[in-house]
Design a protein around this motif. Structure first.
Motif, PDB file in Angstrom:
ATOM      1  N   ASP A  26      -7.671  -2.133  -8.486  1.00 24.98           N
ATOM      2  CA  ASP A  26      -7.702  -3.531  -8.043  1.00 24.98           C
ATOM      3  C   ASP A  26      -6.302  -4.030  -7.703  1.00 24.98           C
ATOM      4  OD1 ASP A  26     -10.448  -3.694  -8.250  1.00 24.98           O
ATOM      5  OD2 ASP A  26     -10.407  -4.634 -10.234  1.00 24.98           O
ATOM      6  N   GLU A  27      -5.348  -3.739  -8.567  1.00 24.70           N
ATOM      7  CA  GLU A  27      -3.974  -4.176  -8.302  1.00 24.70           C
ATOM      8  C   GLU A  27      -3.373  -3.409  -7.121  1.00 24.70           C
ATOM      9  OE1 GLU A  27      -1.373  -4.879 -11.709  1.00 24.70           O
ATOM     10  OE2 GLU A  27      -3.176  -4.886 -12.966  1.00 24.70           O
ATOM     11  N   TYR A  28      -3.679  -2.132  -7.012  1.00 19.00           N
ATOM     12  CA  TYR A  28      -3.214  -1.340  -5.866  1.00 19.00           C
ATOM     13  C   TYR A  28      -3.769  -1.933  -4.567  1.00 19.00           C
ATOM     14  CZ  TYR A  28      -2.686   2.730  -2.779  1.00 19.00           C
ATOM     15  OH  TYR A  28      -2.366   3.564  -1.736  1.00 19.00           O
ATOM     16  N   GLY A  29      -5.045  -2.237  -4.574  1.00 20.52           N
ATOM     17  CA  GLY A  29      -5.681  -2.793  -3.384  1.00 20.52           C
ATOM     18  C   GLY A  29      -5.116  -4.130  -2.969  1.00 20.52           C
ATOM     19  N   ALA A  30      -4.616  -4.909  -3.921  1.00 24.47           N
ATOM     20  CA  ALA A  30      -4.061  -6.230  -3.612  1.00 24.47           C
ATOM     21  C   ALA A  30      -2.802  -6.151  -2.752  1.00 24.47           C
ATOM     22  CB  ALA A  30      -3.770  -6.988  -4.902  1.00 24.47           C
ATOM     23  N   TRP A  31      -2.247  -4.970  -2.585  1.00 27.46           N
ATOM     24  CA  TRP A  31      -1.057  -4.780  -1.744  1.00 27.46           C
ATOM     25  C   TRP A  31      -1.419  -4.300  -0.336  1.00 27.46           C
ATOM     26  CZ3 TRP A  31       3.556  -6.592  -2.865  1.00 27.46           C
ATOM     27  CH2 TRP A  31       3.823  -6.922  -4.201  1.00 27.46           C
ATOM     28  N   HIS A  32      -2.698  -4.261  -0.009  1.00 31.63           N
ATOM     29  CA  HIS A  32      -3.153  -3.751   1.289  1.00 31.63           C
ATOM     30  C   HIS A  32      -4.037  -4.786   1.972  1.00 31.63           C
ATOM     31  CE1 HIS A  32      -2.021  -0.202  -1.020  1.00 31.63           C
ATOM     32  NE2 HIS A  32      -1.776   0.367   0.150  1.00 31.63           N
ATOM     33  N   GLY A  70       4.015  -4.732   1.079  1.00 32.92           N
ATOM     34  CA  GLY A  70       5.096  -4.921   0.119  1.00 32.92           C
ATOM     35  C   GLY A  70       5.411  -3.640  -0.627  1.00 32.92           C
ATOM     36  N   ASP A  71       6.354  -3.752  -1.547  1.00 34.55           N
ATOM     37  CA  ASP A  71       6.862  -2.580  -2.276  1.00 34.55           C
ATOM     38  C   ASP A  71       6.314  -2.492  -3.706  1.00 34.55           C
ATOM     39  OD1 ASP A  71       8.206  -4.599  -3.639  1.00 34.55           O
ATOM     40  OD2 ASP A  71      10.187  -4.009  -2.949  1.00 34.55           O
ATOM     41  N   PHE A  72       5.206  -3.165  -3.966  1.00 33.76           N
ATOM     42  CA  PHE A  72       4.570  -3.249  -5.278  1.00 33.76           C
ATOM     43  C   PHE A  72       5.332  -4.175  -6.234  1.00 33.76           C
ATOM     44  CE2 PHE A  72       2.911   1.181  -4.228  1.00 33.76           C
ATOM     45  CZ  PHE A  72       1.719   0.696  -3.722  1.00 33.76           C
TER      46      PHE A  72
END
Length: 118
Positions: free
Chosen positions: A49-55, A75-77
């Motif tokens: 979920d957190e990974y997906g929030a950057w895409h 972004g760069d996480f």
């Protein structure tokens, strides 16, 4: 060619980061965007979920909880990169993914307004 839907969670997360001034105005996106090792490390510590929030894009038809599902990283996480948003606008425009292009464009306008760029 793959089709993409806008990821509403990513748009909302990017807005939150921009409003909180968690952004980089000048960067070399080629050097700043997360490589495979950075992605794997982030996933191991934060989950899908957190990974997906950057895409900003979700690949239609791709399985959930796969890297193939997520596209148009901005972004760069840690922070939103202005150059990352520009890259998203450009790539989405080039590949004719209008909804993703417009979402990235709107975020870029928000970031520029917040940063006082005219």
């Amino acid at each position: 060619m793959a089709k993409y839907a806008v990821n509403p969670a990513a748009v909302e997360y990017a807005r939150k980061l921009i409003e909180g001034r968690q952004y980089v105005l000048d960067s070399d996106w080629g050097a700043s965007q997360p490589d495979a090792d950075a992605q794997n490390s982030y996933l191991a510590n934060h989950g899908w979920d957190e990974y997906g929030a950057w895409h900003l894009g979700l690949t239609e038809g791709a399985n959930d909880e796969t890297k193939a599902r997520h596209a148009f990283v901005y972004g760069d996480f840690r922070r939103v990169h202005r150059t990352g948003l520009i890259a998203c606008v450009y790539r989405a425009s080039e590949w004719r993914h209008k909804d993703v292009e417009l979402a990235a464009h709107d975020l870029l306008q928000l970031l520029d307004a917040k940063a006082g760029i005219k």
